[in-house]
Design a protein around this motif. Structure first.
Motif, mmCIF file in Angstrom:
data_model
loop_
_atom_site.group_PDB
_atom_site.id
_atom_site.type_symbol
_atom_site.label_atom_id
_atom_site.label_comp_id
_atom_site.label_asym_id
_atom_site.label_seq_id
_atom_site.Cartn_x
_atom_site.Cartn_y
_atom_site.Cartn_z
ATOM 1 N N ILE A 480 50.390 49.241 48.262
ATOM 2 C CA ILE A 480 49.298 48.301 48.422
ATOM 3 C C ILE A 480 49.034 47.637 47.078
ATOM 4 O O ILE A 480 48.724 48.289 46.092
ATOM 5 C CB ILE A 480 48.035 48.997 48.934
ATOM 6 N N LYS A 481 49.161 46.325 47.063
ATOM 7 C CA LYS A 481 48.974 45.582 45.832
ATOM 8 C C LYS A 481 47.528 45.145 45.714
ATOM 9 O O LYS A 481 46.987 44.513 46.606
ATOM 10 C CB LYS A 481 49.895 44.349 45.812
ATOM 11 N N LYS A 482 46.908 45.444 44.587
ATOM 12 C CA LYS A 482 45.531 45.049 44.383
ATOM 13 C C LYS A 482 45.431 44.138 43.166
ATOM 14 O O LYS A 482 46.127 44.309 42.181
ATOM 15 C CB LYS A 482 44.630 46.275 44.217
ATOM 16 N N THR A 483 44.551 43.161 43.260
ATOM 17 C CA THR A 483 44.343 42.194 42.209
ATOM 18 C C THR A 483 42.966 42.415 41.610
ATOM 19 O O THR A 483 41.995 42.626 42.327
ATOM 20 C CB THR A 483 44.469 40.778 42.778
ATOM 21 N N VAL A 484 42.895 42.364 40.288
ATOM 22 C CA VAL A 484 41.635 42.571 39.596
ATOM 23 C C VAL A 484 41.207 41.255 38.962
ATOM 24 O O VAL A 484 41.951 40.665 38.178
ATOM 25 C CB VAL A 484 41.758 43.664 38.508
ATOM 26 N N THR A 485 40.028 40.784 39.328
ATOM 27 C CA THR A 485 39.463 39.575 38.724
ATOM 28 C C THR A 485 38.413 39.991 37.711
ATOM 29 O O THR A 485 37.522 40.787 38.008
ATOM 30 C CB THR A 485 38.844 38.670 39.798
ATOM 31 N N ILE A 486 38.532 39.446 36.501
ATOM 32 C CA ILE A 486 37.656 39.839 35.403
ATOM 33 C C ILE A 486 36.953 38.596 34.855
ATOM 34 O O ILE A 486 37.600 37.588 34.564
ATOM 35 C CB ILE A 486 38.450 40.527 34.275
ATOM 36 N N SER A 487 35.656 38.683 34.711
ATOM 37 C CA SER A 487 34.898 37.647 34.019
ATOM 38 C C SER A 487 34.766 38.088 32.566
ATOM 39 O O SER A 487 34.060 39.075 32.257
ATOM 40 C CB SER A 487 33.516 37.460 34.655
ATOM 41 N N LEU A 488 35.443 37.388 31.684
ATOM 42 C CA LEU A 488 35.419 37.749 30.269
ATOM 43 C C LEU A 488 34.046 37.440 29.675
ATOM 44 O O LEU A 488 33.325 36.573 30.178
ATOM 45 C CB LEU A 488 36.514 36.998 29.525
ATOM 46 N N PRO A 489 33.670 38.143 28.610
ATOM 47 C CA PRO A 489 32.306 38.002 28.085
ATOM 48 C C PRO A 489 32.008 36.637 27.469
ATOM 49 O O PRO A 489 30.845 36.287 27.298
ATOM 50 C CB PRO A 489 32.207 39.117 27.038
ATOM 51 N N GLU A 490 33.043 35.876 27.135
ATOM 52 C CA GLU A 490 32.832 34.561 26.527
ATOM 53 C C GLU A 490 33.861 33.573 27.080
ATOM 54 O O GLU A 490 34.857 33.965 27.694
ATOM 55 C CB GLU A 490 32.975 34.639 24.995
ATOM 56 N N ILE A 491 33.629 32.280 26.837
ATOM 57 C CA ILE A 491 34.553 31.240 27.268
ATOM 58 C C ILE A 491 35.834 31.326 26.444
ATOM 59 O O ILE A 491 35.803 31.470 25.213
ATOM 60 C CB ILE A 491 33.926 29.843 27.119
ATOM 61 N N ILE A 492 36.978 31.242 27.104
ATOM 62 C CA ILE A 492 38.270 31.402 26.450
ATOM 63 C C ILE A 492 38.650 30.142 25.681
ATOM 64 O O ILE A 492 38.467 29.020 26.159
ATOM 65 C CB ILE A 492 39.362 31.705 27.495
#
Length: 816
Positions: A480-492
């Motif tokens: 089972i493939k899972k994808t992790v979405t991350i909101s980084l603490p600052e704008i890249i």
């Protein structure tokens, strides 16, 4: 032993659609009225051995509920023949068994066992045999060429009395008997209201406690890896059952799996061609007088269901016309936000959804979003964002190989479909009919399965049933493939980097718009951050500067050259500081792939070379260019010779040796484009300003040829791989791939475990594509994103993870 669970599993929910010849054996005359399950088989010992070989069932549960050991011991005493195993409730948690078998005489096979005995007993009511095997007692009688044996003497007497009473079989039981296949093992389930009530608390509503049907019967196909079943559910004309809701409601193709996140614990889907037909049945069931109007949103749908996401539930409607559905929504609904280009609204009123009750409970749902043709409701915004991101990332049930394998055992369309995982059955917070049906057999299974599915297809006055449960596999194809979405603490700012440490853990390294360097775990936790004095030039690079398997990060800013370890600490001798500006990204050469790195700093028309200790390399004698160097130098090895390529502003291309001496004299100046130089088939290649393909051979001869495509041409290459992009046409080793029209970034090549991957992104449509070197698009791509920033592998190369850049401060770790 675990296999007996099969019967139990089917018990509350399975019913299938294979009709066969009439099988009205006299054995059924002995079946008591209060029987819960009946197993019909031509070879009971073989059936039990099949159950024993399965890894799907919880042996302890089966034993406590069904006394499998007692039945197994007795089964060894009889010849394989047409038989029934009947289970009748003993108490709230267990059953007595009754074996009814064809026999020519009252003879049992010799059984050599130290704890085996047979005793003949005569009483006023019954002459019988008492058989004891390992403290399991079975009572047996022989009547009219029929052998009867039971774990309960009272059940045995009840069966004998029933055969002599000439009680008429019910209409539904006759249908069930007639539908079985003569050559298969079949399981009959007598559904009753209290079977479901025993699973529920006192708040259970009438809908949930109503039985599915009167009888269901399924034929089983058992193996150690999978269990499949097919049969029918039948009821009398005057009974009230759940499946009656789907009478005269033409079923449609199930599509809800297309938006169910791979992390979901399960989902529940029911379909209809015309909602008014379903609503008519629901109104009759609820004794409701409400009339649905023509403008009700539900009239523009064909499927509805629930998605189970831990403590959160989403409702999904599959629309027949998304535009008409939007127009039917209340005008007072307010836009909350846009997430990845999808609008999320708050609900002003949801009375139109109440027509779905009690199949779906709509109380508390306050937000919704359109995801293509699906209208999805939730109680909180985060749930909608999770569903949107997984859909755009192609991380859904419909993209998972284990689910697709299970789906192959099912019909394409159905009235009702329930799909669950082991975690779904453990969560006691769910109260829907889907959970009650699934949970009623969940305790009989181990957690060693990927998905289970139960499907009802109602037509022609009865319901077909299909079901399947597949064992979870450690193999690649069923992972089972899972994808992790991350909101980084600052704008890249710039491209983030997927940094893999020596213990196979990964971190995301990025610089923000304030020049702070961050390292974030693959779960979004900040590991460390460092304030830098200026923006990083180019890309991060990963090296093993101490040759100990511990990875470091190397990069340059306008005035410094850094080497940092996994904790953000500076390596000994670094950073190197420069008075004059660094004008190109850091170049790193590893001539012999032995980690004797050479680091090259560019300052306008000069090159400075350093070793792993940060000391100047003696013997590199490049005297400098006559104009500014316009790209970082690149190292290539061709036929065991090293070449360093350095382009300068005035059109001069230097091709140097390790020592910085001219190795190839390039014959003529070049009108450089912004494209870099690459090595391909022993030539140095790039694109000229006029869009033509430049090639320089080992003697310095320049040749130009018209490349395929001409508008905004971009190039990237590697040894035997040449990739060109022009508008929406991608060319990989002369294989042309026509993409959708869009605004595409330059292609990139990533090398991983000896294989090449080509990525490209449509920044307008926010789609990331990934191809292999044969020009084949990888499964589940394109996926959401505006760029791909790196690929790593773990688990000896079996698992691959791509770092995909979203909008703003969002990144996605995408497993493929």
């Amino acid at each position: 032993m675990n296999k007996l669970l099969t019967a139990l599993w089917v018990v509350f929910t399975l019913i299938s659609c294979e009709q066969a010849q009439n099988n009205t054996s006299d054995l059924f005359d002995f079946v008591p009225e209060n029987s819960s399950y009946i197993i019909s088989s031509n070879d009971i010992p073989f059936f039990i051995s099949q159950l024993d070989s399965s890894d799907l069932f919880n042996k302890n549960t089966l034993e406590s509920k069904f006394n499998v050991s007692g039945l197994t011991g007795y089964a060894k005493l009889i010849e394989p023949t047409k038989s029934l195993i009947v289970y009748s409730r003993k108490d709230s948690s267990s059953y007595n068994y009754l074996v009814i078998a064809e026999a020519k005489k009252d003879t049992l096979l010799l059984h050599k066992h130290p704890n085996f005995s047979i005793e003949s007993i005569s009483t006023k009511d019954l002459d019988y045999k008492k058989i004891t095997i390992d403290n399991n007692i079975t009572y047996s009688v022989f009547i009219n060429n029929t052998l009867l044996a039971s774990s309960s003497k009272s059940l045995l007497i009840e069966a004998i009395n029933h055969s002599q009473s000439n009680d008429a079989r019910t209409e539904s039981f006759k249908k069930a008997i007639a539908s079985t296949s003569l050559d298969k093992t079949s399981i009959f389930i007598k559904h009753s209201k209290n079977k479901f009530e025993s699973q529920l608390n006192s708040t259970a509503n009438t809908f949930i406690t109503t039985p599915i049907s009167e009888w269901s019967v399924v034929d089983l196909d058992l193996s150690s890896e999978k269990m499949r079943f097919n049969g029918i559910a039948v009821s009398s004309t005057d009974s009230i059952n759940l499946l009656d809701i789907f009478k005269n409601v033409q079923h449609q193709k199930n599509e809800l799996q297309n938006i169910v996140p791979i992390s979901a614990e399960g989902f529940y889907s029911f379909t209809y061609k015309d909602f008014k037909n379903l609503e008519f049945n629901l109104k009759k069931f609820k004794k409701d007088s409400l009339v649905i109007n023509d403008n009700n949103l539900l009239n523009f749908t064909k499927e509805a269901g629930e998605i189970y996401l831990g403590k959160n539930i989403a409702i999904a409607l599959n629309t027949t016309d998304a535009q008409l559905a939007k127009e039917a929504l209340p005008a007072s609904d307010a836009l909350i936000t846009d997430y990845r280009g999808v609008s999320i609204y708050s609900i002003s009123e949801n009375n139109y959804l109440k027509f779905l009750e009690p199949i779906i409970h709509v109380e508390g749902f306050s937000k919704y979003a359109f995801i293509e043709n699906f209208l999805v409701y939730s109680k909180d915004q985060k749930t909608l964002e999770l569903i949107i991101s997984n859909f755009q990332n192609n991380s859904t049930y419909s993209k998972n190989e284990a689910f697709l394998a299970l789906q192959g055992d099912l019909a394409e369309s159905s009235s009702l479909l329930i799909v669950s995982t082991p975690n779904f059955n453990k969560d006691k917070t769910y109260t829907s009919i889907a959970f009650q049906i699934s949970n009623s057999f969940s305790e009989n299974f181990t957690d060693d399965f990927s998905y289970s599915a139960l499907q009802f297809v109602t037509s022609d006055g009865f319901s077909h049933i299909h079901g399947s449960i597949g064992k979870a596999s450690s193999g690649k194809n069923s992972e089972i493939k899972k994808t992790v979405t991350i909101s980084l603490p600052e704008i890249i700012s710039g491209n983030p980097f997927l940094y893999t440490t020596s213990n196979n853990k990964s971190a995301i390294v990025f610089q923000d718009i304030n020049n702070v360097l961050h390292a974030v775990s693959n779960q979004g936790k900040t590991l460390w951050k460092i304030q830098l004095e200026s923006k990083i030039l180019g890309e991060f690079q990963q090296i093993d500067i101490n040759k100990n398997g511990v990875q470091e990060l190397a990069f340059a800013t306008l005035n410094k050259f850094y080497v940092l370890d996994a904790k953000g600490k500076e390596s000994r001798g670094f950073p190197l500081k420069f008075n004059d500006l660094i004008t190109q990204p850091l170049a790193i050469f590893d001539y012999d792939n032995n980690r004797n790195y050479r680091f090259v700093i560019t300052q306008k028309n000069k090159l400075l070379m350093y070793d792993s200790r940060g000391e100047t390399v003696n013997g590199f004698d490049f005297k400098g260019a006559t104009s500014d160097i316009i790209q970082p130098p690149k190292h290539f090895r061709i036929k065991n010779k090293d070449y360093i390529v350095v382009p300068e502003k005035n059109g001069k291309l230097h091709i140097l040796s390790r020592q910085g001496k001219e190795r190839i004299a390039v014959k003529g100046d070049i009108d450089f484009s912004e494209n870099a130089w690459f090595e391909n088939k022993n030539n140095f290649v790039s694109l000229a300003e006029d869009g033509k393909l430049l090639k320089i051979d080992s003697k310095g001869k320049i040749s130009k040829e018209q490349a395929k495509g001409s508008n905004d041409l971009k190039i990237i290459a590697y040894e035997n791989l040449l990739v060109l992009l022009s508008d929406n046409k991608l060319n990989i080793n002369n294989k042309e791939i026509e993409l959708d029209y869009g605004l595409y970034s330059a292609p990139s090549i990533y090398r991983l475990n000896g294989k090449s991957y080509i990525s490209i992104a449509d920044t307008q449509a926010k789609k990331v594509y990934l191809f292999n070197d044969k020009g084949e698009l990888l499964p589940n791509f394109p996926t959401y994103g505006i760029g791909l920033s790196g690929i790593t592998s773990t688990n000896k190369g079996v698992s691959k993870t791509a770092l995909i850049v979203g909008e703003g401060n969002e990144v996605i770790l995408y497993n493929f």
